[in-house]
Structures are given as C-alpha cells and as structure tokens.
Enzyme design. Structure first.
Site, PDB file in Angstrom:
ATOM      1  N   HIS A 166      18.278  52.486  45.509  1.00 48.49           N
ATOM      2  CA  HIS A 166      18.181  52.621  46.978  1.00 48.49           C
ATOM      3  C   HIS A 166      19.207  53.665  47.436  1.00 48.49           C
ATOM      4  CE1 HIS A 166      18.398  50.333  51.089  1.00 48.49           C
ATOM      5  NE2 HIS A 166      17.494  51.273  51.130  1.00 48.49           N
ATOM      6  N   GLY A 183      23.407  54.444  57.060  1.00 44.61           N
ATOM      7  CA  GLY A 183      23.728  55.863  57.097  1.00 44.61           C
ATOM      8  C   GLY A 183      23.121  56.757  56.033  1.00 44.61           C
ATOM      9  N   GLY A 238       8.401  48.461  55.550  1.00 44.16           N
ATOM     10  CA  GLY A 238       8.787  48.017  54.213  1.00 44.16           C
ATOM     11  C   GLY A 238       7.948  46.856  53.689  1.00 44.16           C
ATOM     12  N   THR A 293      19.899  58.084  55.795  1.00 43.90           N
ATOM     13  CA  THR A 293      19.101  59.193  56.334  1.00 43.90           C
ATOM     14  C   THR A 293      20.001  60.214  57.020  1.00 43.90           C
ATOM     15  OG1 THR A 293      17.220  57.709  56.549  1.00 43.90           O
ATOM     16  CG2 THR A 293      17.116  59.768  57.792  1.00 43.90           C
ATOM     17  N   ASN A 294      21.014  59.712  57.729  1.00 36.14           N
ATOM     18  CA  ASN A 294      21.932  60.636  58.394  1.00 36.14           C
ATOM     19  C   ASN A 294      22.720  61.467  57.396  1.00 36.14           C
ATOM     20  OD1 ASN A 294      22.329  60.440  61.569  1.00 36.14           O
ATOM     21  ND2 ASN A 294      21.573  58.485  60.786  1.00 36.14           N
ATOM     22  N   TYR A 306       4.454  45.853  59.275  1.00 37.31           N
ATOM     23  CA  TYR A 306       5.645  46.697  59.404  1.00 37.31           C
ATOM     24  C   TYR A 306       6.010  47.426  58.103  1.00 37.31           C
ATOM     25  CZ  TYR A 306      10.450  48.096  59.421  1.00 37.31           C
ATOM     26  OH  TYR A 306      11.578  48.841  59.267  1.00 37.31           O
ATOM     27  N   ARG A 329      11.819  44.192  57.665  1.00 34.15           N
ATOM     28  CA  ARG A 329      11.507  43.561  56.393  1.00 34.15           C
ATOM     29  C   ARG A 329      11.838  42.076  56.477  1.00 34.15           C
ATOM     30  NH1 ARG A 329      14.838  44.552  53.101  1.00 34.15           N
ATOM     31  NH2 ARG A 329      16.168  46.072  54.110  1.00 34.15           N
TER      32      ARG A 329
END
Ligand code: GDP
Ligand code: PGA
Ligand code: MN
Ligand code: MN
Length: 611
Positions: free
Chosen positions: A250, A275, A223, A277-278, A221, A81
């Site tokens: 977010h 972190g 975003g 998504t994890n 790309y 971004r």
C-alpha cells in the site's frame, strides 16, 4: 434469468472457456435482465455515463469547467471501506491471522450463494475483463469483474486497463484470471423504480486466497466495489507475492531528481488518508529538485537478476481523497483533475455546475449543494463534502507522470518510507540502521484512524506497513516475508535492498496545530533522504534511528518557528518509553509468528532507551 440474458450467456463473445463458463454460472445464479461484455471503448463509456445520468446516479458537470466529468452522491451509509465486513476466507483460520475476519470458505460460499441468488434481477450484468499492471508484463495479472453497477464499470475504466484488448490477450494464452464478483445487492422487481445509489445494508467483501477469487456484496463504494484495487492488487496479490517471493504493498511510488540530474526512486507506505496521493503529486519547494509520479496507492515489487528491488504501479488512475486537495496544497492533483474525464464521489456541487470540497479554495462558495443533495451555505455548520469524498482521474493526466510508469520492468527502488498520522512521539524523519530495523519500523507503524474506513476517527492503531486492512494472510507470516527478503539469494545478501525511513508529517505543536507545514515542504525531507543515500547528509543517532543532524535538513526559504521545527523533528526519550508497552502489547498478537528479529529490534530499542 430472462430469455435474453440466457441467450447472451450462451453466446459469450470469448473463446476463453473458463471465463465463458463462469459468466454463464453467475448469470444463472444472479438472474440479470441483460449481460453486457465491456469492450472498454470510449463510445461505450459515454453511453454508460448517460445511463447513469438518466438513472440519477451521475450529475454531469459543466463541460467548460470539467469536461467529461461527473458527480455521484452515494447512499450516506455507503461512503467508505467496510473493514468489519471484510473477510479472508482461507481454508484454515490460522492462515487469515489475527488482523483479518475469517469464516470457513464452504460456509461463506453457501451464505453468499443465498445472497447472490436473483441479486441482479432487473439490472444489467457487466463483464469487465481487466489487467492490473502492464498488459505486456512477463506474467500479466488478469482479472474479470462481474458487476451490476455501471458506476463500477466507468470507474474501473479509469483505475485499470479494461475491455477487448485485455480479453484478447487472456484468450491468446488461455490465461489464469482472478474472478471478482460484485453486486450492489439491490434487485429491482417488475415496475420498481431504481434509486440513485443502489446498495444493501448488508455488506460482504470476501476473499478466497487459495482460489484467488473475490466476492463483494452490498456496497457500491470504491474500495469495496472496484475489485481490481484493494481486493485484488493488495489482498489477493499479497498472497500471490508471499507464494512467489515478491511484494504487493500500500504505497506511493515517486521519482526525485536532484539538481545534478541524479534520480532516486522512492516508495512510501502510509495508511489510507495519511498523505500518499499528496506526496505522489508533490510540488517540491526545494530549489532545483524535480518530482515525478509513478503511483499513489499500490506498488508491486520484485527482485531483478542483479538483486535490486524493482517497483511498478499496477493501477491506471488516481482514486484520491478530495478534501484538503487544493491549488495551494496540491496544484498537480488540481491540474490533473481540471483536465476532465473525472468521476467525483460525495463532493459538493457548485451553482455553476462545478465541484467543491473543504480545502479546495480558502473561501467556500456562497452556495452549494452538499454531498447529500441539500442546500449548503458556509454557515451550515457541517462539511459540504464527505471527509472521504474522492476524485477518480486517469493517471495519464498528471503532467508530472514519469516515463518510467510505462516501463513494464518498473524502476529500481532506492528508498522505502513508512509513515502515519501521529500527534506525538514519531519525529519528522528517522533512518533505519539496517533492513531489519526498517522492517521493525514498518511492523510497528501506527496512525490515527481516518474517514477512509468506517468506524471512529482519530484513534491510534498499529498498522503494519500501512497494510492492516489489506494483508491477505497471517500478519506474522507477512512480517516474516519482509524480514526474509534480506536472505533471498537474488538480493545478494541484502546488498541492494533500499534504505528505510520512518516519517510523520502530522506531529502537533503546543497549540495543537501541525508543527510541520507538510505538502510541498515535505520535499525537504525527501532531499535529506536522497542525500543520505548518497552519503551527503549528516545524521544524529537516537535510540530509534538516525535523524537529521543540526543544519542538515534544508530549511532555506521555509517559514517555520524554532519551536515548531523542534516540535516536528525532535526525538523524545520519554515519549518512546511510553511507546514501548504499546509495541509490546501489539507484538503479543503475533504469538510465535513474530519474527525473532523483530523481538530483537524491540529489545535493542528498549536497551538504547535505558528503559
Ligand atoms: P492518501 O489517502 O494516503 O492518499 O492521502 P491523501 O494524500 O489523499 O491525503 C489525505 C488527507 O491528508 C488530505 O486531507 C490531505 O490534505 C492531508 N495531507 C496530505 N499530506 C499532508 C501533509 O503533508 N500535511 C498535512 N497536515 N496534511 C496532509
Ligand atoms: P487511500 O486509498 O489510501 O488513497 O485512502 C483508498 C483506501 O485506502 O481506501
Ligand atoms: Mn489506499
Ligand atoms: Mn490516495
């Protein structure tokens, strides 16, 4: 515009007048060779993917390893971004606030019109009707992206519901839609050969909040180009949310179930590449606890009749950071990816036609083609995948997807976590004593910068609610909006507001390593949070908030040294005394838009620190 494109524009396959008109205006300006109304079908998707293979944008991966999956390598100058090129063009500058770039909307439109004139020459213009959130929501949030990139179409198909079904619904109600115009800004002249990743050195990611419209130029790309994501679901949606009394954040959204079968819905706001998504796809290490995923990047929250905050994920897929995602750290993500139907961007290609990135396996393959298309061996001295390389995968492929994902009313939120990457100062977990202190935690959130956006990496910056690059209006007004939720009539005096926690998985030990093992072990923190909500876990007062009392964090089976545990969890008065002037300085930016309650929270913290 060619005669062919003119014809298609005139015979727009829609009864939605506004849409037909907008499409024909854009076509006249951008002069594409052809116009393609995206129907969202599988056959269309396959055709577009073949087109992308033929043009060199996509490499098809080995069907046995990753079915229906492709790798795209971007231009090395188009990998993240571009916050410095992102603008909020509200009518008044003060409505954009100090966290945003601003330009007068009339001036901006003149500039953009110049850039878009003929910008799609030699290309196909795709019209992508989409909806963020549920198509059968009370008030579905429609958008239409016009783009000259087939990569965008195939990625949007993973990240949002797109195509005919959406268009028909828009027509039925003559619905409002957010017009989202995108061009890679690389027209092809007669006979000119295309490049694998067309883009333009000059990039503009522009939002018109009053109009609720988006224009993006020059980047292909994620975003910057998949306009349903950051541009719509965060920047434009945050403005809608301010006006309508809800929240666009977010955040990840997850559901935890304890051994007794009681479920808790938790959201967490962490900056990009910190972190989410994890955490969303966590494989809990604590006995008997189950985790389900609802979302990994964006959450919309609204009050229901009894004053509870209900949360939905408006997205349809994951756009996850690849490096660090591996069978040992995040098996759930790996399983979802391995089902195929994934678009990878800027990871490395294996000799077998698979993909690899740092952290996927402990040992790197002996030979790879790196993200820039060069031969790579483990002694190359440079990463094989770009640090912001991504996988784009349908959310339905996550085995742990909660059934509640499909509930248009969303889930009742029990807790909100704020977190960032801090080597020092911020303990593993602290609970806010009140909603107001929770908003204080969010408003002073800080993190070291990552590769998810252009610019230096590892610099501590304040990132309110992890929304610094995404608040579509004045940041002080945004804090006020959060603060006021306490008083909303629907919230019944705040009785049903979720509990708020501050977390940090990234504190370092004396050797500079991570003090806390993170990933699946973060379930120990989640367990403490759920137990706190139930009144089952003990806490110790600190000047900041409440931290786990000795013995209340479940450490059964965890291999961690006493010194690491201490380094991860401790509250350090001196570190916080050093933090005070930084917060002070940060708050100065808000001027008189800073909520009085935030000033009061800071004063109270200073007092408790004895500073
Ligand atoms: P997101 O961009 O916020 O969704 O973040 P991701 O979950 O994709 O993670 C970004 C980076 O942080 C990846 O390289 C992960 O491996 C790493 N990461 C995620 N969770 C943890 C954690 O608990 N501990 C540590 N040390 N690293 C983590
Ligand atoms: P992230 O999402 O939060 O998963 O990094 C993309 C981004 O914020 O750019
Ligand atoms: Mn994000
Ligand atoms: Mn993510």
């Amino acid at each position: 515009m060619t005669a062919n494109a003119e014809q298609t524009a005139l015979s727009a396959p829609t009864s939605h007048q506004k849409l037909a008109q907008w499409v024909s205006e854009v076509a006249a300006l951008t002069q594409p060779d052809a116009i393609h109304w995206v129907d969202g079908s599988e056959s269309e998707d396959l055709k577009l993917k073949q087109l992308l293979v033929d043009s060199g944008t996509f490499t098809k991966l080995n069907e046995d390893l990753f079915p229906n999956s492709y790798l795209a390598n971007s231009d090395p100058a188009d990998v993240a971004r571009v916050e410095s090129r992102t603008f909020i063009c509200s009518e008044k500058e003060e409505d954009a606030g100090f966290t945003n770039n601003w330009m007068d909307p009339v001036e901006m439109k003149t500039k953009l019109n110049g850039l878009f004139e003929g910008s799609m020459r030699g290309r196909t213009m795709y019209v992508i009707p989409f909806v963020m959130g549920h198509l059968d929501a009370k008030n579905p949030k429609f958008g239409v992206e016009i783009s000259d990139s087939a990569y965008v179409v195939t990625s949007m198909r993973i990240m949002a519901k797109i195509g005919n079904e959406v268009l028909r619904k828009m027509e039925e109600t003559d619905a409002f839609f957010v017009p989202a115009l995108h061009s890679v800004g690389a027209p092809l002249e007669e006979g000119e050969e295309d490049v694998a990743w067309p883009c333009n050195e000059e990039k503009w990611i522009v939002h018109f909040p009053e109009e609720r419209s988006i224009v993006s130029y020059g980047s292909g790309y994620g975003g910057n180009a998949l306009l349903g994501k950051k541009c719509y679901s965060l920047r434009i949606a945050s403005v809608m949310a301010r006006d309508e009394g809800w929240l666009a954040e977010h955040m990840v959204l997850m559901r935890l179930t304890n051994p007794e079968g009681k479920s808790f819905n938790i959201s967490a706001a962490f900056p990009s590449a910190c972190g989410k998504t994890n955490l969303a796809l966590i494989d809990p290490t604590v006995e008997g606890w189950k985790a389900e995923v609802l979302g990994d990047d964006i959450v919309w929250m609204n009050f229901d009749e009894d004053g509870s905050l209900r949360a939905v994920n408006p997205e349809y897929g994951f756009f996850g950071v690849a490096p660090g995602t591996g069978w040992s750290t995040n098996p759930n993500a790996m399983r979802a990816i391995a089902k195929g139907n994934t678009i990878f961007t800027n990871v490395a290609l294996t000799d077998e036609g698979g993909v690899w990135w740092e952290g996927m396996t402990d040992e790197a393959p002996a030979h790879l083609i790196d993200w820039q298309g060069n031969d790579w061996t483990p002694d190359a001295g440079r990463p094989a995948a770009h640090p912001n390389s991504r996988f784009c995968t349908p959310i339905s492929q996550a085995d742990m997807l909660s059934d509640e994902y499909y509930n248009p009313d969303g889930v009742k939120l029990d807790a909100i976590m704020f977190g960032g990457r801090r080597k020092t100062t911020v303990p593993l977990v602290s609970q806010a004593r009140s909603w107001s202190q929770g908003v204080f935690f969010g408003s002073t959130l800080s993190s070291e910068t990552t590769a998810a956006a252009e610019g230096a990496v590892g610099v501590v910056r304040r990132d309110p609610m992890a929304m610094l690059p995404f608040i579509g209006y004045d940041a002080g007004d945004y804090l006020n909006h959060w603060d006021k939720l306490r008083d909303l009539p629907a919230a019944q005096g705040g009785k049903n507001l979720p509990a708020v926690f501050l977390v940090n998985w990234f504190r370092r030990n004396a050797d500079g390593g991570f003090a806390w093992p993170g990933f699946g072990e973060n379930s120990r923190v989640l367990k403490w949070i759920c137990d706190r909500i139930e009144g089952k876990a003990e806490a110790t007062e600190t000047p900041l908030g409440l931290i786990p009392a000795e013995g209340s964090l479940d450490l059964v089976g965890l291999e961690i040294s006493d010194s690491d545990l201490e380094a991860a969890t401790r509250f350090d008065v001196e570190e916080w005394k050093n933090e005070l002037p930084l917060i002070e300085q940060w708050y100065e930016n808000f001027g008189d838009h800073l909520p009085a309650s935030m000033r009061a929270e800071l004063d109270a913290l200073r007092e408790r620190l004895g500073a």
